[in-house]
Design a protein around this motif. Sequence first.
Motif, PDB file in Angstrom:
ATOM      1  N   ARG A 145      46.986  12.115 -43.347  1.00 16.03           N
ATOM      2  CA  ARG A 145      47.082  10.999 -44.282  1.00 16.03           C
ATOM      3  C   ARG A 145      47.426  11.538 -45.670  1.00 16.03           C
ATOM      4  N   TYR A 146      48.055  10.702 -46.466  1.00 13.45           N
ATOM      5  CA  TYR A 146      48.459  11.108 -47.807  1.00 13.45           C
ATOM      6  C   TYR A 146      47.276  11.464 -48.700  1.00 13.45           C
ATOM      7  N   ASP A 147      46.091  10.895 -48.405  1.00  7.80           N
ATOM      8  CA  ASP A 147      44.933  11.131 -49.257  1.00  7.80           C
ATOM      9  C   ASP A 147      43.911  12.063 -48.606  1.00  7.80           C
ATOM     10  N   SER A 148      44.344  12.836 -47.605  1.00  6.82           N
ATOM     11  CA  SER A 148      43.431  13.792 -46.972  1.00  6.82           C
ATOM     12  C   SER A 148      43.005  14.847 -47.985  1.00  6.82           C
ATOM     13  N   HIS A 149      41.771  15.285 -47.876  1.00  4.62           N
ATOM     14  CA  HIS A 149      41.283  16.326 -48.791  1.00  4.62           C
ATOM     15  C   HIS A 149      42.018  17.633 -48.482  1.00  4.62           C
ATOM     16  N   PRO A 150      42.513  18.339 -49.503  1.00  3.29           N
ATOM     17  CA  PRO A 150      43.271  19.567 -49.244  1.00  3.29           C
ATOM     18  C   PRO A 150      42.466  20.626 -48.498  1.00  3.29           C
ATOM     19  N   MET A 151      41.146  20.642 -48.672  1.00  4.23           N
ATOM     20  CA  MET A 151      40.341  21.630 -47.963  1.00  4.23           C
ATOM     21  C   MET A 151      40.276  21.319 -46.472  1.00  4.23           C
ATOM     22  N   SER A 152      40.304  20.037 -46.121  1.00  2.82           N
ATOM     23  CA  SER A 152      40.365  19.669 -44.701  1.00  2.82           C
ATOM     24  C   SER A 152      41.666  20.156 -44.088  1.00  2.82           C
ATOM     25  N   MET A 153      42.749  19.981 -44.832  1.00  4.75           N
ATOM     26  CA  MET A 153      44.051  20.428 -44.334  1.00  4.75           C
ATOM     27  C   MET A 153      44.102  21.948 -44.204  1.00  4.75           C
ATOM     28  N   LEU A 154      43.552  22.655 -45.198  1.00  6.36           N
ATOM     29  CA  LEU A 154      43.580  24.120 -45.146  1.00  6.36           C
ATOM     30  C   LEU A 154      42.763  24.635 -43.972  1.00  6.36           C
ATOM     31  N   THR A 155      41.579  24.077 -43.763  1.00  7.75           N
ATOM     32  CA  THR A 155      40.734  24.489 -42.642  1.00  7.75           C
ATOM     33  C   THR A 155      41.458  24.295 -41.320  1.00  7.75           C
ATOM     34  N   SER A 156      42.090  23.145 -41.166  1.00  4.90           N
ATOM     35  CA  SER A 156      42.824  22.855 -39.926  1.00  4.90           C
ATOM     36  C   SER A 156      44.006  23.795 -39.751  1.00  4.90           C
ATOM     37  N   SER A 157      44.668  24.131 -40.855  1.00  5.72           N
ATOM     38  CA  SER A 157      45.874  24.960 -40.747  1.00  5.72           C
ATOM     39  C   SER A 157      45.545  26.388 -40.322  1.00  5.72           C
ATOM     40  N   TYR A 211      48.496  21.151 -51.091  1.00  6.59           N
ATOM     41  CA  TYR A 211      48.678  20.581 -52.430  1.00  6.59           C
ATOM     42  C   TYR A 211      49.929  19.706 -52.483  1.00  6.59           C
ATOM     43  N   ARG A 212      51.019  20.231 -51.934  1.00  6.64           N
ATOM     44  CA  ARG A 212      52.285  19.494 -51.989  1.00  6.64           C
ATOM     45  C   ARG A 212      52.203  18.217 -51.140  1.00  6.64           C
ATOM     46  N   MET A 213      51.441  18.255 -50.054  1.00  3.47           N
ATOM     47  CA  MET A 213      51.252  17.052 -49.254  1.00  3.47           C
ATOM     48  C   MET A 213      50.590  15.960 -50.079  1.00  3.47           C
ATOM     49  N   ARG A 214      49.570  16.336 -50.858  1.00  4.76           N
ATOM     50  CA  ARG A 214      48.882  15.356 -51.699  1.00  4.76           C
ATOM     51  C   ARG A 214      49.803  14.808 -52.783  1.00  4.76           C
ATOM     52  N   GLN A 215      50.749  15.640 -53.226  1.00  9.37           N
ATOM     53  CA  GLN A 215      51.664  15.216 -54.278  1.00  9.37           C
ATOM     54  C   GLN A 215      52.867  14.440 -53.726  1.00  9.37           C
ATOM     55  N   GLY A 216      53.041  14.462 -52.408  1.00 11.38           N
ATOM     56  CA  GLY A 216      54.201  13.802 -51.806  1.00 11.38           C
ATOM     57  C   GLY A 216      55.492  14.553 -52.083  1.00 11.38           C
TER      58      GLY A 216
END
Length: 501
Positions: A145-157, A211-216
Amino acid sequence: MTALKNVSRQSLTVVDNRTGKTYELPIQHNSVLATDIKKIKAQPQGDHHRPEDETEQGLRVYDPAYMNTAVVQSKITYINGQEGILRYRGYPIEQLVNRSNFLETAYLLIYGQLPTSSQYGNWQNEIMHHTYIHSDIEGMFKSFRYDSHPMSMLTSSFATMGAFAPEANPSLQGQKLYTNAATGDLGALNVLDKQILRIIGKAPTLAAASYRMRQGRPFNRPAQGLSYTGNFLHLLDNLSGHEYRPHPVLEKALDALFIIHADHEVNCSTATVLQVGSSLVDPYSVVAAGCAALYGPSHGGASESAIRMLMEIGSPENVPAFMEKVEKRERVLVGFGHRVYKNVDPRSTAIRQLADEVFKVTGRNQLLDTALELAKYARESEFMRSRNLYPNVDFYSGLIYQAMGFPLDFYPVLFAVPRCVGWLAHWRQQMLNPSGVKIWRPRQLYLGEGQRDYVDMEGRQEKPGSGVFDAPSKVSHGGDSKRNTLATYKDESGDMFKPRL
Protein backbone atom coordinates in the motif's frame (compact mmCIF):
# COMPACT_ATOMS: atom_id res chain seq x y z
CA MET A 1 26.11 -10.88 54.25
CA THR A 2 29.54 -11.52 55.78
CA ALA A 3 32.68 -11.57 53.64
CA LEU A 4 35.12 -14.41 54.39
CA LYS A 5 38.69 -13.24 55.02
CA ASN A 6 41.82 -14.59 53.34
CA VAL A 7 39.90 -16.14 50.48
CA SER A 8 41.78 -15.81 47.17
CA ARG A 9 40.17 -18.56 45.11
CA GLN A 10 38.31 -17.49 41.95
CA SER A 11 35.12 -19.16 43.04
CA LEU A 12 31.77 -18.56 44.75
CA THR A 13 30.80 -20.62 47.79
CA VAL A 14 27.07 -21.20 48.10
CA VAL A 15 25.27 -22.81 51.04
CA ASP A 16 21.87 -24.30 50.23
CA ASN A 17 19.89 -23.74 53.42
CA ARG A 18 17.31 -26.27 52.28
CA THR A 19 19.80 -29.12 52.47
CA GLY A 20 22.80 -27.71 54.32
CA LYS A 21 25.05 -28.63 51.38
CA THR A 22 27.87 -26.35 50.26
CA TYR A 23 28.77 -25.78 46.62
CA GLU A 24 31.83 -24.10 45.16
CA LEU A 25 31.20 -22.49 41.77
CA PRO A 26 34.12 -21.34 39.58
CA ILE A 27 34.23 -17.64 38.65
CA GLN A 28 35.55 -16.75 35.19
CA HIS A 29 35.51 -13.21 33.80
CA ASN A 30 33.46 -12.16 36.84
CA SER A 31 30.69 -14.61 35.99
CA VAL A 32 29.42 -18.03 37.02
CA LEU A 33 27.93 -20.61 34.68
CA ALA A 34 24.17 -20.97 34.96
CA THR A 35 24.64 -24.72 34.44
CA ASP A 36 26.78 -24.78 37.61
CA ILE A 37 23.83 -23.29 39.49
CA LYS A 38 21.80 -26.22 38.17
CA LYS A 39 23.98 -28.58 40.25
CA ILE A 40 22.27 -27.25 43.39
CA LYS A 41 19.43 -29.74 43.95
CA ALA A 42 16.99 -30.55 46.74
CA GLN A 43 14.17 -32.93 47.52
CA PRO A 44 10.62 -31.53 47.50
CA GLN A 45 9.70 -30.17 50.91
CA GLY A 46 7.52 -27.60 52.64
CA ASP A 47 4.03 -26.29 52.08
CA HIS A 48 5.12 -24.07 49.22
CA HIS A 49 6.46 -26.93 47.07
CA ARG A 50 4.85 -27.56 43.68
CA PRO A 51 5.83 -30.46 41.40
CA GLU A 52 6.25 -27.90 38.63
CA ASP A 53 9.11 -26.28 40.59
CA GLU A 54 11.29 -29.31 39.65
CA THR A 55 13.59 -28.90 42.67
CA GLU A 56 15.18 -32.30 42.04
CA GLN A 57 16.33 -31.12 38.59
CA GLY A 58 18.43 -28.29 39.95
CA LEU A 59 18.17 -24.60 40.84
CA ARG A 60 17.17 -22.24 38.06
CA VAL A 61 18.27 -18.63 37.52
CA TYR A 62 15.30 -16.28 37.21
CA ASP A 63 16.25 -13.12 35.31
CA PRO A 64 13.27 -11.26 33.78
CA ALA A 65 14.22 -9.30 30.65
CA TYR A 66 17.87 -10.44 30.93
CA MET A 67 18.70 -7.79 33.53
CA ASN A 68 21.93 -9.57 34.49
CA THR A 69 22.45 -12.52 32.16
CA ALA A 70 25.44 -12.88 29.84
CA VAL A 71 24.40 -15.09 26.92
CA VAL A 72 27.53 -15.00 24.76
CA GLN A 73 31.28 -14.57 24.93
CA SER A 74 32.10 -11.82 22.45
CA LYS A 75 35.10 -9.87 21.16
CA ILE A 76 33.13 -7.21 19.31
CA THR A 77 31.75 -4.35 21.43
CA TYR A 78 32.46 -3.29 25.00
CA ILE A 79 30.09 -1.11 27.02
CA ASN A 80 30.65 0.18 30.54
CA GLY A 81 27.37 1.76 31.48
CA GLN A 82 28.59 3.19 34.77
CA GLU A 83 31.49 5.04 33.17
CA GLY A 84 29.78 5.91 29.88
CA ILE A 85 32.22 3.92 27.70
CA LEU A 86 31.53 2.42 24.27
CA ARG A 87 34.29 0.74 22.26
CA TYR A 88 34.26 -1.20 19.00
CA ARG A 89 36.94 -3.90 19.10
CA GLY A 90 38.75 -1.76 21.69
CA TYR A 91 38.52 1.55 19.82
CA PRO A 92 36.55 4.34 21.60
CA ILE A 93 33.48 5.40 19.66
CA GLU A 94 34.61 9.04 19.80
CA GLN A 95 37.83 8.23 17.89
CA LEU A 96 36.00 6.27 15.22
CA VAL A 97 33.42 9.02 14.68
CA ASN A 98 36.15 11.66 14.33
CA ARG A 99 38.71 9.71 12.27
CA SER A 100 37.12 6.70 10.58
CA ASN A 101 34.31 6.17 8.09
CA PHE A 102 31.40 3.77 8.10
CA LEU A 103 32.75 1.09 5.75
CA GLU A 104 36.11 1.04 7.56
CA THR A 105 34.29 0.71 10.89
CA ALA A 106 32.14 -2.06 9.39
CA TYR A 107 35.29 -3.99 8.45
CA LEU A 108 36.62 -3.47 11.99
CA LEU A 109 33.43 -4.76 13.62
CA ILE A 110 33.13 -7.83 11.43
CA TYR A 111 36.77 -8.88 11.05
CA GLY A 112 38.35 -7.52 14.23
CA GLN A 113 41.01 -5.15 12.86
CA LEU A 114 41.16 -1.86 11.00
CA PRO A 115 41.84 -2.72 7.35
CA THR A 116 45.06 -1.96 5.52
CA SER A 117 44.86 0.25 2.42
CA SER A 118 44.57 -2.73 0.06
CA GLN A 119 42.12 -4.56 2.33
CA TYR A 120 39.92 -1.48 2.52
CA GLY A 121 40.06 -0.94 -1.25
CA ASN A 122 38.91 -4.52 -1.90
CA TRP A 123 36.25 -4.33 0.82
CA GLN A 124 34.81 -1.05 -0.45
CA ASN A 125 34.84 -2.29 -4.04
CA GLU A 126 33.02 -5.51 -3.16
CA ILE A 127 30.39 -3.74 -1.03
CA MET A 128 29.64 -1.10 -3.66
CA HIS A 129 29.33 -3.76 -6.39
CA HIS A 130 26.71 -5.64 -4.36
CA THR A 131 24.28 -2.74 -4.25
CA TYR A 132 21.86 -3.83 -6.98
CA ILE A 133 18.73 -5.79 -6.12
CA HIS A 134 16.76 -8.18 -8.31
CA SER A 135 14.08 -6.42 -10.34
CA ASP A 136 11.48 -8.81 -8.93
CA ILE A 137 12.24 -7.44 -5.44
CA GLU A 138 11.41 -3.99 -6.82
CA GLY A 139 8.12 -5.52 -7.93
CA MET A 140 7.55 -6.77 -4.40
CA PHE A 141 7.91 -3.21 -3.08
CA LYS A 142 5.27 -2.05 -5.56
CA SER A 143 2.78 -4.51 -4.09
CA PHE A 144 2.65 -2.59 -0.79
CA ARG A 145 0.00 0.00 0.00
CA TYR A 146 1.11 3.57 -0.60
CA ASP A 147 0.98 4.31 3.13
CA SER A 148 2.81 1.20 4.36
CA HIS A 149 5.37 1.90 7.06
CA PRO A 150 8.87 1.87 5.51
CA MET A 151 10.16 -0.40 8.28
CA SER A 152 7.52 -3.00 7.41
CA MET A 153 8.68 -2.88 3.81
CA LEU A 154 12.36 -3.13 4.77
CA THR A 155 11.74 -6.11 7.06
CA SER A 156 9.83 -7.90 4.31
CA SER A 157 12.47 -7.11 1.70
CA PHE A 158 15.30 -8.68 3.70
CA ALA A 159 13.26 -11.85 4.15
CA THR A 160 12.46 -11.79 0.42
CA MET A 161 16.15 -11.53 -0.47
CA GLY A 162 16.70 -14.96 1.03
CA ALA A 163 14.33 -16.43 -1.55
CA PHE A 164 16.62 -15.07 -4.28
CA ALA A 165 19.72 -16.78 -2.88
CA PRO A 166 18.93 -20.50 -2.57
CA GLU A 167 22.66 -21.28 -2.49
CA ALA A 168 22.79 -19.37 0.81
CA ASN A 169 19.98 -21.31 2.51
CA PRO A 170 21.05 -24.03 4.99
CA SER A 171 17.58 -25.56 4.67
CA LEU A 172 18.43 -26.29 1.02
CA GLN A 173 22.20 -26.75 1.15
CA GLY A 174 22.63 -28.51 4.49
CA GLN A 175 22.44 -27.25 8.04
CA LYS A 176 26.23 -26.95 8.36
CA LEU A 177 26.51 -24.57 5.41
CA TYR A 178 27.87 -21.81 7.65
CA THR A 179 29.04 -23.62 10.79
CA ASN A 180 31.48 -25.69 8.69
CA ALA A 181 33.45 -22.46 8.29
CA ALA A 182 34.54 -22.81 11.94
CA THR A 183 36.41 -26.00 11.03
CA GLY A 184 38.46 -24.26 8.35
CA ASP A 185 36.19 -25.12 5.42
CA LEU A 186 37.09 -22.27 3.05
CA GLY A 187 34.11 -22.97 0.81
CA ALA A 188 31.73 -22.46 3.72
CA LEU A 189 33.63 -19.33 4.80
CA ASN A 190 33.36 -17.95 1.27
CA VAL A 191 29.59 -18.47 1.21
CA LEU A 192 29.28 -16.86 4.64
CA ASP A 193 31.29 -13.75 3.76
CA LYS A 194 29.57 -13.35 0.40
CA GLN A 195 26.20 -13.00 2.12
CA ILE A 196 27.68 -10.33 4.39
CA LEU A 197 28.79 -8.38 1.32
CA ARG A 198 25.35 -8.76 -0.25
CA ILE A 199 23.42 -7.62 2.80
CA ILE A 200 25.61 -4.61 3.59
CA GLY A 201 25.67 -3.59 -0.07
CA LYS A 202 21.95 -3.95 -0.68
CA ALA A 203 20.70 -2.54 2.63
CA PRO A 204 20.74 1.11 1.42
CA THR A 205 19.07 0.09 -1.85
CA LEU A 206 16.25 -1.66 -0.02
CA ALA A 207 15.88 1.19 2.46
CA ALA A 208 15.76 3.76 -0.34
CA ALA A 209 13.14 1.69 -2.17
CA SER A 210 10.88 1.83 0.90
CA TYR A 211 11.33 5.61 0.99
CA ARG A 212 10.68 6.11 -2.71
CA MET A 213 7.55 3.94 -2.49
CA ARG A 214 6.15 6.27 0.17
CA GLN A 215 7.00 9.25 -2.02
CA GLY A 216 5.42 7.72 -5.13
CA ARG A 217 8.70 8.09 -7.03
CA PRO A 218 10.48 5.62 -9.31
CA PHE A 219 13.44 3.73 -7.86
CA ASN A 220 16.94 4.99 -8.52
CA ARG A 221 19.80 2.75 -9.55
CA PRO A 222 22.89 2.57 -7.30
CA ALA A 223 25.68 4.95 -8.29
CA GLN A 224 29.32 3.89 -8.55
CA GLY A 225 32.01 6.33 -7.44
CA LEU A 226 30.10 7.69 -4.45
CA SER A 227 30.71 6.79 -0.82
CA TYR A 228 28.44 4.34 0.97
CA THR A 229 26.32 7.12 2.50
CA GLY A 230 26.70 9.29 -0.61
CA ASN A 231 25.19 6.50 -2.70
CA PHE A 232 22.41 6.11 -0.13
CA LEU A 233 21.51 9.81 -0.39
CA HIS A 234 21.60 9.49 -4.19
CA LEU A 235 19.22 6.54 -4.04
CA LEU A 236 16.89 8.50 -1.77
CA ASP A 237 16.87 11.91 -3.41
CA ASN A 238 18.07 12.03 -7.02
CA LEU A 239 15.21 13.11 -9.28
CA SER A 240 16.83 13.78 -12.66
CA GLY A 241 20.02 15.02 -14.24
CA HIS A 242 23.52 13.66 -13.99
CA GLU A 243 26.44 13.59 -11.58
CA TYR A 244 24.30 13.93 -8.45
CA ARG A 245 26.38 14.82 -5.39
CA PRO A 246 24.86 15.16 -1.91
CA HIS A 247 26.02 18.01 0.31
CA PRO A 248 29.34 16.93 1.90
CA VAL A 249 28.30 18.01 5.41
CA LEU A 250 25.10 15.95 5.26
CA GLU A 251 26.97 13.00 3.74
CA LYS A 252 29.61 13.16 6.48
CA ALA A 253 26.98 13.54 9.22
CA LEU A 254 25.02 10.52 8.00
CA ASP A 255 28.25 8.51 7.77
CA ALA A 256 29.08 9.42 11.38
CA LEU A 257 25.57 8.52 12.51
CA PHE A 258 25.98 5.18 10.76
CA ILE A 259 29.19 4.56 12.75
CA ILE A 260 27.43 5.43 15.99
CA HIS A 261 24.50 3.13 15.19
CA ALA A 262 26.54 0.24 13.77
CA ASP A 263 26.57 -1.85 16.95
CA HIS A 264 25.64 -1.71 20.61
CA GLU A 265 26.51 -5.07 22.11
CA VAL A 266 23.69 -7.56 22.80
CA ASN A 267 20.72 -5.18 22.65
CA CYS A 268 17.17 -6.30 21.88
CA SER A 269 17.60 -6.66 18.10
CA THR A 270 21.07 -8.24 18.33
CA ALA A 271 19.78 -10.74 20.90
CA THR A 272 16.96 -11.49 18.46
CA VAL A 273 19.49 -12.00 15.66
CA LEU A 274 21.48 -14.44 17.79
CA GLN A 275 18.35 -16.23 18.99
CA VAL A 276 17.13 -16.73 15.43
CA GLY A 277 20.64 -17.42 14.15
CA SER A 278 21.04 -20.24 16.66
CA SER A 279 18.47 -22.20 14.63
CA LEU A 280 20.98 -22.05 11.72
CA VAL A 281 18.54 -20.29 9.42
CA ASP A 282 19.86 -18.19 6.50
CA PRO A 283 21.31 -14.72 7.29
CA TYR A 284 18.57 -12.90 5.36
CA SER A 285 15.95 -14.29 7.74
CA VAL A 286 18.26 -13.41 10.62
CA VAL A 287 18.51 -9.76 9.53
CA ALA A 288 14.75 -9.60 8.89
CA ALA A 289 14.21 -10.77 12.48
CA GLY A 290 16.59 -8.07 13.67
CA CYS A 291 14.58 -5.48 11.74
CA ALA A 292 11.36 -6.71 13.35
CA ALA A 293 12.87 -6.21 16.82
CA LEU A 294 14.33 -2.82 15.89
CA TYR A 295 10.90 -1.71 14.63
CA GLY A 296 9.54 -1.48 18.18
CA PRO A 297 9.08 1.96 19.76
CA SER A 298 11.20 0.92 22.76
CA HIS A 299 14.16 0.21 20.48
CA GLY A 300 14.63 1.65 16.99
CA GLY A 301 11.54 3.82 17.18
CA ALA A 302 12.86 5.84 20.13
CA SER A 303 14.32 8.73 18.08
CA GLU A 304 10.97 9.16 16.32
CA SER A 305 9.22 9.18 19.70
CA ALA A 306 11.70 11.76 21.00
CA ILE A 307 10.90 14.16 18.16
CA ARG A 308 7.16 13.66 18.62
CA MET A 309 7.62 14.50 22.30
CA LEU A 310 9.53 17.70 21.46
CA MET A 311 6.85 18.65 18.94
CA GLU A 312 4.21 18.16 21.62
CA ILE A 313 6.12 20.30 24.15
CA GLY A 314 6.28 22.97 21.47
CA SER A 315 8.52 25.65 22.97
CA PRO A 316 11.11 26.05 25.76
CA GLU A 317 8.74 27.77 28.17
CA ASN A 318 6.54 24.64 28.18
CA VAL A 319 9.34 22.37 29.42
CA PRO A 320 8.74 22.85 33.19
CA ALA A 321 5.04 22.02 32.89
CA PHE A 322 5.79 18.91 30.83
CA MET A 323 8.48 17.75 33.26
CA GLU A 324 6.08 18.25 36.15
CA LYS A 325 3.82 15.68 34.51
CA VAL A 326 6.82 13.38 33.97
CA GLU A 327 7.74 13.57 37.65
CA LYS A 328 4.15 12.74 38.55
CA ARG A 329 4.37 9.69 36.24
CA GLU A 330 1.64 11.16 34.04
CA ARG A 331 3.88 11.35 30.95
CA VAL A 332 6.79 9.31 29.60
CA LEU A 333 10.11 11.05 28.97
CA VAL A 334 11.73 9.86 25.72
CA GLY A 335 15.35 10.44 24.67
CA PHE A 336 16.74 10.41 28.21
CA GLY A 337 18.29 7.56 30.14
CA HIS A 338 19.31 4.14 28.90
CA ARG A 339 18.96 0.54 29.99
CA VAL A 340 22.77 0.19 30.13
CA TYR A 341 24.21 3.68 30.56
CA LYS A 342 23.96 5.09 34.09
CA ASN A 343 26.11 8.01 33.03
CA VAL A 344 26.25 10.17 29.91
CA ASP A 345 25.62 8.14 26.74
CA PRO A 346 28.99 8.41 24.89
CA ARG A 347 27.14 8.30 21.58
CA SER A 348 25.21 11.45 22.47
CA THR A 349 28.52 13.21 23.20
CA ALA A 350 29.91 12.16 19.83
CA ILE A 351 26.75 13.24 18.05
CA ARG A 352 26.33 16.68 19.65
CA GLN A 353 28.99 18.34 17.46
CA LEU A 354 27.45 16.74 14.36
CA ALA A 355 24.17 18.44 15.14
CA ASP A 356 25.80 21.87 15.14
CA GLU A 357 27.51 21.20 11.79
CA VAL A 358 24.27 20.04 10.18
CA PHE A 359 22.27 23.00 11.48
CA LYS A 360 24.78 25.40 9.89
CA VAL A 361 23.83 23.91 6.53
CA THR A 362 20.12 23.18 6.96
CA GLY A 363 19.24 26.04 9.26
CA ARG A 364 18.53 25.87 12.97
CA ASN A 365 16.08 23.13 13.86
CA GLN A 366 13.01 24.82 15.30
CA LEU A 367 12.89 22.18 18.03
CA LEU A 368 16.51 22.73 19.08
CA ASP A 369 15.73 25.42 21.65
CA THR A 370 13.14 23.16 23.26
CA ALA A 371 15.60 20.27 23.22
CA LEU A 372 18.38 22.37 24.79
CA GLU A 373 16.01 23.60 27.50
CA LEU A 374 15.03 20.00 28.21
CA ALA A 375 18.71 18.99 28.41
CA LYS A 376 19.40 21.94 30.75
CA TYR A 377 16.50 20.85 32.94
CA ALA A 378 17.99 17.34 33.07
CA ARG A 379 21.35 18.68 34.26
CA GLU A 380 19.82 20.79 37.01
CA SER A 381 16.93 18.60 38.17
CA GLU A 382 17.50 16.40 41.21
CA PHE A 383 14.73 14.13 39.90
CA MET A 384 16.65 13.55 36.66
CA ARG A 385 20.15 13.29 38.18
CA SER A 386 19.05 10.87 40.89
CA ARG A 387 17.67 8.58 38.19
CA ASN A 388 20.66 8.95 35.84
CA LEU A 389 18.45 10.47 33.16
CA TYR A 390 20.83 12.08 30.68
CA PRO A 391 20.22 12.74 26.95
CA ASN A 392 20.86 9.58 24.93
CA VAL A 393 21.68 9.00 21.28
CA ASP A 394 18.02 9.08 20.23
CA PHE A 395 17.61 12.61 21.58
CA TYR A 396 20.16 14.22 19.24
CA SER A 397 19.94 11.85 16.25
CA GLY A 398 16.25 12.62 15.90
CA LEU A 399 17.02 16.35 15.72
CA ILE A 400 19.59 15.76 12.98
CA TYR A 401 17.29 13.51 10.97
CA GLN A 402 14.51 16.09 11.15
CA ALA A 403 16.87 18.89 10.12
CA MET A 404 17.95 16.78 7.14
CA GLY A 405 14.32 16.45 6.08
CA PHE A 406 13.65 12.77 6.77
CA PRO A 407 10.06 11.87 7.68
CA LEU A 408 9.54 10.58 11.21
CA ASP A 409 8.58 7.07 10.19
CA PHE A 410 11.87 6.69 8.28
CA TYR A 411 14.02 7.06 11.42
CA PRO A 412 14.00 3.32 12.29
CA VAL A 413 15.12 2.54 8.72
CA LEU A 414 18.06 4.94 9.12
CA PHE A 415 18.91 2.95 12.25
CA ALA A 416 18.52 -0.45 10.58
CA VAL A 417 20.85 0.16 7.61
CA PRO A 418 24.01 0.59 9.70
CA ARG A 419 22.89 -1.86 12.40
CA CYS A 420 23.01 -4.61 9.76
CA VAL A 421 26.78 -4.47 10.23
CA GLY A 422 26.57 -5.12 13.97
CA TRP A 423 24.03 -7.90 13.47
CA LEU A 424 26.24 -9.58 10.89
CA ALA A 425 29.35 -9.21 13.05
CA HIS A 426 27.62 -11.04 15.91
CA TRP A 427 26.11 -13.61 13.55
CA ARG A 428 29.50 -14.33 11.95
CA GLN A 429 31.09 -14.70 15.38
CA GLN A 430 28.30 -17.11 16.31
CA MET A 431 28.76 -19.23 13.18
CA LEU A 432 32.57 -19.36 13.68
CA ASN A 433 32.34 -20.65 17.26
CA PRO A 434 34.74 -23.65 17.40
CA SER A 435 32.43 -25.32 19.93
CA GLY A 436 29.52 -25.23 17.48
CA VAL A 437 26.20 -23.43 17.70
CA LYS A 438 23.68 -24.56 20.30
CA ILE A 439 20.10 -23.51 19.74
CA TRP A 440 18.99 -20.92 22.27
CA ARG A 441 16.28 -22.28 24.52
CA PRO A 442 15.60 -20.18 27.66
CA ARG A 443 13.87 -21.74 30.66
CA GLN A 444 10.75 -20.46 32.40
CA LEU A 445 9.20 -20.57 35.85
CA TYR A 446 5.82 -22.22 35.39
CA LEU A 447 3.24 -20.64 37.70
CA GLY A 448 0.08 -21.96 36.05
CA GLU A 449 -2.38 -24.66 37.07
CA GLY A 450 -1.15 -28.02 38.30
CA GLN A 451 -2.36 -31.20 36.62
CA ARG A 452 -6.13 -31.32 36.15
CA ASP A 453 -8.53 -33.67 34.36
CA TYR A 454 -10.41 -32.86 31.18
CA VAL A 455 -14.09 -31.87 31.65
CA ASP A 456 -16.66 -32.36 28.87
CA MET A 457 -18.34 -29.18 27.66
CA GLU A 458 -21.69 -29.83 29.33
CA GLY A 459 -19.97 -30.12 32.70
CA ARG A 460 -17.97 -26.90 32.50
CA GLN A 461 -18.69 -23.72 34.41
CA GLU A 462 -17.24 -20.25 34.06
CA LYS A 463 -14.33 -19.69 36.41
CA PRO A 464 -15.38 -17.72 39.50
CA GLY A 465 -13.93 -14.22 39.59
CA SER A 466 -12.99 -14.23 35.91
CA GLY A 467 -11.76 -10.90 34.63
CA VAL A 468 -11.28 -9.20 31.28
CA PHE A 469 -8.08 -11.15 30.60
CA ASP A 470 -9.70 -14.56 30.97
CA ALA A 471 -11.64 -14.55 27.69
CA PRO A 472 -11.38 -12.86 24.28
CA SER A 473 -12.23 -9.17 24.42
CA LYS A 474 -15.29 -8.14 22.44
CA VAL A 475 -14.52 -7.22 18.83
CA SER A 476 -16.63 -4.52 17.23
CA HIS A 477 -17.62 -4.99 13.60
CA GLY A 478 -18.63 -2.48 11.01
CA GLY A 479 -19.22 -2.10 7.31
CA ASP A 480 -19.56 -5.32 5.35
CA SER A 481 -18.84 -7.44 8.45
CA LYS A 482 -21.89 -6.01 10.17
CA ARG A 483 -24.02 -6.51 7.07
CA ASN A 484 -22.88 -10.11 6.73
CA THR A 485 -23.78 -10.91 10.33
CA LEU A 486 -27.32 -9.72 9.57
CA ALA A 487 -27.64 -11.77 6.37
CA THR A 488 -28.84 -15.37 6.06
CA TYR A 489 -27.04 -17.97 3.98
CA LYS A 490 -25.94 -21.59 3.98
CA ASP A 491 -22.31 -22.30 4.81
CA GLU A 492 -20.13 -24.89 3.07
CA SER A 493 -21.49 -27.71 5.23
CA GLY A 494 -25.06 -26.87 4.26
CA ASP A 495 -26.06 -25.43 7.64
CA MET A 496 -28.19 -22.31 7.64
CA PHE A 497 -26.47 -19.22 9.06
CA LYS A 498 -28.89 -16.93 10.85
CA PRO A 499 -28.36 -13.37 12.07
CA ARG A 500 -27.03 -12.87 15.60
CA LEU A 501 -29.49 -10.29 16.94
